[in-house]
Design a protein around this motif. Structure first.
Motif, short mmCIF file in Angstrom:
data_model
loop_
_atom_site.label_atom_id
_atom_site.label_comp_id
_atom_site.label_asym_id
_atom_site.label_seq_id
_atom_site.Cartn_x
_atom_site.Cartn_y
_atom_site.Cartn_z
N LEU A 180 0.82 -1.21 0.00
CA LEU A 180 0.00 0.00 0.00
C LEU A 180 0.86 1.26 0.00
N LYS A 181 0.57 2.17 -0.94
CA LYS A 181 1.22 3.48 -0.97
C LYS A 181 0.12 4.54 -0.97
N ILE A 182 0.37 5.62 -0.23
CA ILE A 182 -0.69 6.63 -0.08
C ILE A 182 -0.12 8.04 -0.24
N GLU A 183 -1.04 8.95 -0.58
CA GLU A 183 -0.74 10.38 -0.49
C GLU A 183 -1.63 10.93 0.61
N ILE A 184 -1.02 11.60 1.58
CA ILE A 184 -1.76 12.19 2.69
C ILE A 184 -2.11 13.62 2.32
N ARG A 220 6.70 4.86 0.80
CA ARG A 220 5.30 4.47 0.61
C ARG A 220 4.34 5.63 0.84
N MET A 221 4.87 6.81 1.16
CA MET A 221 4.01 7.93 1.54
C MET A 221 4.49 9.25 0.93
N THR A 222 3.53 10.08 0.57
CA THR A 222 3.81 11.48 0.27
C THR A 222 2.74 12.29 0.99
N PHE A 223 2.94 13.61 1.07
CA PHE A 223 1.90 14.44 1.70
C PHE A 223 1.76 15.74 0.91
N LYS A 224 0.57 16.32 1.03
CA LYS A 224 0.28 17.54 0.26
C LYS A 224 -0.84 18.30 0.94
N GLU A 250 -7.22 13.49 4.48
CA GLU A 250 -7.61 12.32 3.70
C GLU A 250 -6.36 11.58 3.24
N ILE A 251 -6.57 10.34 2.85
CA ILE A 251 -5.48 9.63 2.16
C ILE A 251 -6.00 9.22 0.77
N MET A 252 -5.15 9.36 -0.21
CA MET A 252 -5.46 8.87 -1.56
C MET A 252 -4.65 7.60 -1.79
N ILE A 253 -5.30 6.56 -2.27
CA ILE A 253 -4.64 5.29 -2.54
C ILE A 253 -3.84 5.43 -3.84
N VAL A 254 -2.54 5.33 -3.71
CA VAL A 254 -1.65 5.50 -4.87
C VAL A 254 -1.31 4.14 -5.48
N GLU A 255 -1.13 3.15 -4.62
CA GLU A 255 -0.76 1.81 -5.11
C GLU A 255 -1.17 0.79 -4.07
N LYS A 256 -1.57 -0.41 -4.55
CA LYS A 256 -1.97 -1.49 -3.62
C LYS A 256 -1.27 -2.79 -4.01
#
Length: 256
Positions: A180-184, A220-224, A250-256
């Motif tokens: 799991l990779k996310i953008e916060i 696995r993470m970025t933020f914006k 929120e978190i956006m699902i970038v990769e699973k």
């Protein structure tokens, strides 16, 4: 006869693996626990209401005959069982009760031999999936999920302590789903102009830093921060609830 006793004690020990135990002590020639043990067992019962009693083993010191001591050990077992039963504790339907009397490896301290050992099992802890964990598990790449009950101190990126359960849920989801990779993504409310102090980015970074401190790989993470550019409700909001829903992470699902 000694060989039979050793084998029986060995089998009892093997069966007891994985269980916990509590020793209850008795004064000489008494079949009811001594005052110190009564206090200890009452304290134990108060914090172990949900355990299941699986086994009661009774012992005596080396004084008197084998038959007398075995009967005394059995009475000790029965009295301990009555005490536990009156306290509402649960008993296994196949509970074992064995009176050894004095036929066991005795301690040199006689007082340590006058006892009943209670074996018990604690209730299994069943993991309950949180709604956040379920949503992340069932999400698709590109989907955005609001983190529930994430709160910050006014106009700052300091996370309020009551947000901790959600942070732990998010950390667990990241641990359980290593791909799991996310953008916060941070959002604020109430301002008609842009995010002057970049609070939305700072809040997204605060979540990122929490995960980082808890050994989630930074890759696995970025933020914006999006300021007020993506409100759920038009600004100015009409109610405090609308403000809360605009002021979110929120978190956006970038990769699973």
């Amino acid at each position: 006869m000694k060989l039979n006793i050793i084998i029986l004690f060995f089998l009892v020990s093997i069966k007891s693996l994985g269980q916990k135990q509590l020793d209850v002590f008795f004064d000489f020639n008494k079949d009811f626990p001594n005052q110190k043990s009564i206090l200890e067992i009452n304290e134990w019962i108060a914090t172990n209401k949900n355990v299941e009693i699986t086994k009661l083993l009774g012992y005596c010191d080396s004084i008197d005959t084998k038959d007398y001591n075995k009967k005394l050990a059995l009475r000790r077992i029965e009295n301990v069982q009555i005490l536990l039963d009156k306290s509402g504790l649960k008993f296994n339907k196949n509970i074992e009760k064995i009176a050894f009397g004095k036929d066991f490896k005795q301690s040199k301290v006689q007082a340590e031999n006058r006892k009943v050992t209670i074996f018990y099992k604690e209730p299994e802890v069943v993991a309950v999936e949180s709604e956040l964990t379920k949503r992340i598990k069932n999400s698709k790449v590109g989907e955005t999920i609001a983190l529930p009950n994430i709160y910050f101190f006014n106009n700052s990126a300091r996370i309020v302590p009551k947000s901790e359960p959600t942070l732990i849920d998010l950390r667990c989801a990241m641990e359980e789903n290593p791909k799991l990779k996310i953008e916060i993504q941070g959002h604020i409310c109430c301002q008609l102009v842009s995010d002057l102090n970049d609070v939305s980015t700072a809040r997204a970074r605060a979540i990122y830093n929490f995960l980082l401190r808890n050994k989630i790989d930074r890759k696995r993470m970025t933020f914006k921060g999006f300021g007020t550019s993506r409100p759920i409700h038009p600004i100015p909001e009409k109610t405090p609830q609308e403000e809360d829903e605009n002021r979110r992470v929120e978190i956006m699902i970038v990769e699973k």
